[in-house]
Design a protein around this motif. Structure first.
Motif, mmCIF file in Angstrom:
data_model
loop_
_atom_site.group_PDB
_atom_site.id
_atom_site.type_symbol
_atom_site.label_atom_id
_atom_site.label_comp_id
_atom_site.label_asym_id
_atom_site.label_seq_id
_atom_site.Cartn_x
_atom_site.Cartn_y
_atom_site.Cartn_z
ATOM 1 N N LYS A 1 -7.392 7.813 -5.168
ATOM 2 C CA LYS A 1 -7.438 6.841 -4.018
ATOM 3 C C LYS A 1 -6.413 7.030 -2.885
ATOM 4 O O LYS A 1 -6.603 7.344 -1.880
ATOM 5 N N TRP B 1 -8.238 -4.534 7.249
ATOM 6 C CA TRP B 1 -7.916 -4.521 5.960
ATOM 7 C C TRP B 1 -9.451 -4.130 5.055
ATOM 8 O O TRP B 1 -10.343 -4.375 5.578
ATOM 9 N N TYR B 2 -8.944 -3.669 4.149
ATOM 10 C CA TYR B 2 -10.190 -3.281 2.863
ATOM 11 C C TYR B 2 -9.700 -3.105 1.579
ATOM 12 O O TYR B 2 -8.435 -2.873 1.401
ATOM 13 N N ARG B 3 -10.440 -3.661 0.708
ATOM 14 C CA ARG B 3 -10.027 -3.704 -0.650
ATOM 15 C C ARG B 3 -10.456 -2.179 -1.227
ATOM 16 O O ARG B 3 -11.380 -2.059 -1.550
ATOM 17 N N SER B 4 -9.388 -1.519 -1.821
ATOM 18 C CA SER B 4 -9.645 -0.214 -2.311
ATOM 19 C C SER B 4 -9.581 -0.181 -3.823
ATOM 20 O O SER B 4 -10.390 0.590 -4.435
ATOM 21 N N SER B 5 -9.410 -1.327 -4.189
ATOM 22 C CA SER B 5 -9.603 -1.454 -5.731
ATOM 23 C C SER B 5 -9.344 -3.108 -5.921
ATOM 24 O O SER B 5 -8.981 -3.913 -5.222
ATOM 25 N N GLU B 6 -9.297 -3.342 -7.332
ATOM 26 C CA GLU B 6 -9.259 -4.960 -7.648
ATOM 27 C C GLU B 6 -7.884 -5.403 -7.451
ATOM 28 O O GLU B 6 -7.766 -6.630 -6.912
ATOM 29 N N LYS B 7 -6.822 -4.514 -7.450
ATOM 30 C CA LYS B 7 -5.450 -5.114 -7.267
ATOM 31 C C LYS B 7 -4.905 -4.587 -5.747
ATOM 32 O O LYS B 7 -3.826 -5.220 -5.254
ATOM 33 N N VAL B 8 -5.474 -3.921 -5.013
ATOM 34 C CA VAL B 8 -4.907 -3.155 -3.743
ATOM 35 C C VAL B 8 -5.990 -3.353 -2.768
ATOM 36 O O VAL B 8 -6.882 -3.408 -2.675
ATOM 37 N N ARG B 9 -5.339 -3.885 -1.490
ATOM 38 C CA ARG B 9 -5.736 -3.902 -0.140
ATOM 39 C C ARG B 9 -5.020 -3.144 0.566
ATOM 40 O O ARG B 9 -3.755 -2.816 0.634
ATOM 41 N N ARG B 10 -5.752 -2.260 1.453
ATOM 42 C CA ARG B 10 -5.060 -1.229 2.264
ATOM 43 C C ARG B 10 -5.294 -1.649 3.732
ATOM 44 O O ARG B 10 -6.248 -2.131 3.896
ATOM 45 N N GLN C 1 -6.436 8.840 1.053
ATOM 46 C CA GLN C 1 -6.113 8.117 2.187
ATOM 47 C C GLN C 1 -5.027 8.913 2.624
ATOM 48 O O GLN C 1 -5.296 8.871 3.983
#
Length: 73
Positions: A29, A58-67, A33
């Protein structure tokens, strides 16, 4: 004080205080990016001021990460 911005300057940020040594991530991921591995540092949210925040998407790329990225440039 450390300062930076997106390419077009619509989003600017300031970080108060010292920066930790950089981290590098090679996960798929981060590579997708950035086009390569991704280098970053960790800072408390309270130390970051974002100017032009209304231009950040913003978008959530995984359960723990927002990009976040500039929606203009």
């Amino acid at each position: 004080m450390h300062k930076g911005s997106c390419l077009c300057g619509a989003v600017r940020f300031e970080v108060a205080g010292e920066l930790s040594p950089p981290d590098a991530c090679h996960c798929s991921k981060c590579r997708k990016q950035s086009g390569h591995y991704f280098a970053s540092t960790d800072v408390p949210r309270s130390a970051v001021t974002i100017h032009g925040q209304e231009q950040v998407t913003w978008y959530r790329s995984s359960e723990k990460v927002r990009r976040g990225f500039c929606s203009i440039c």
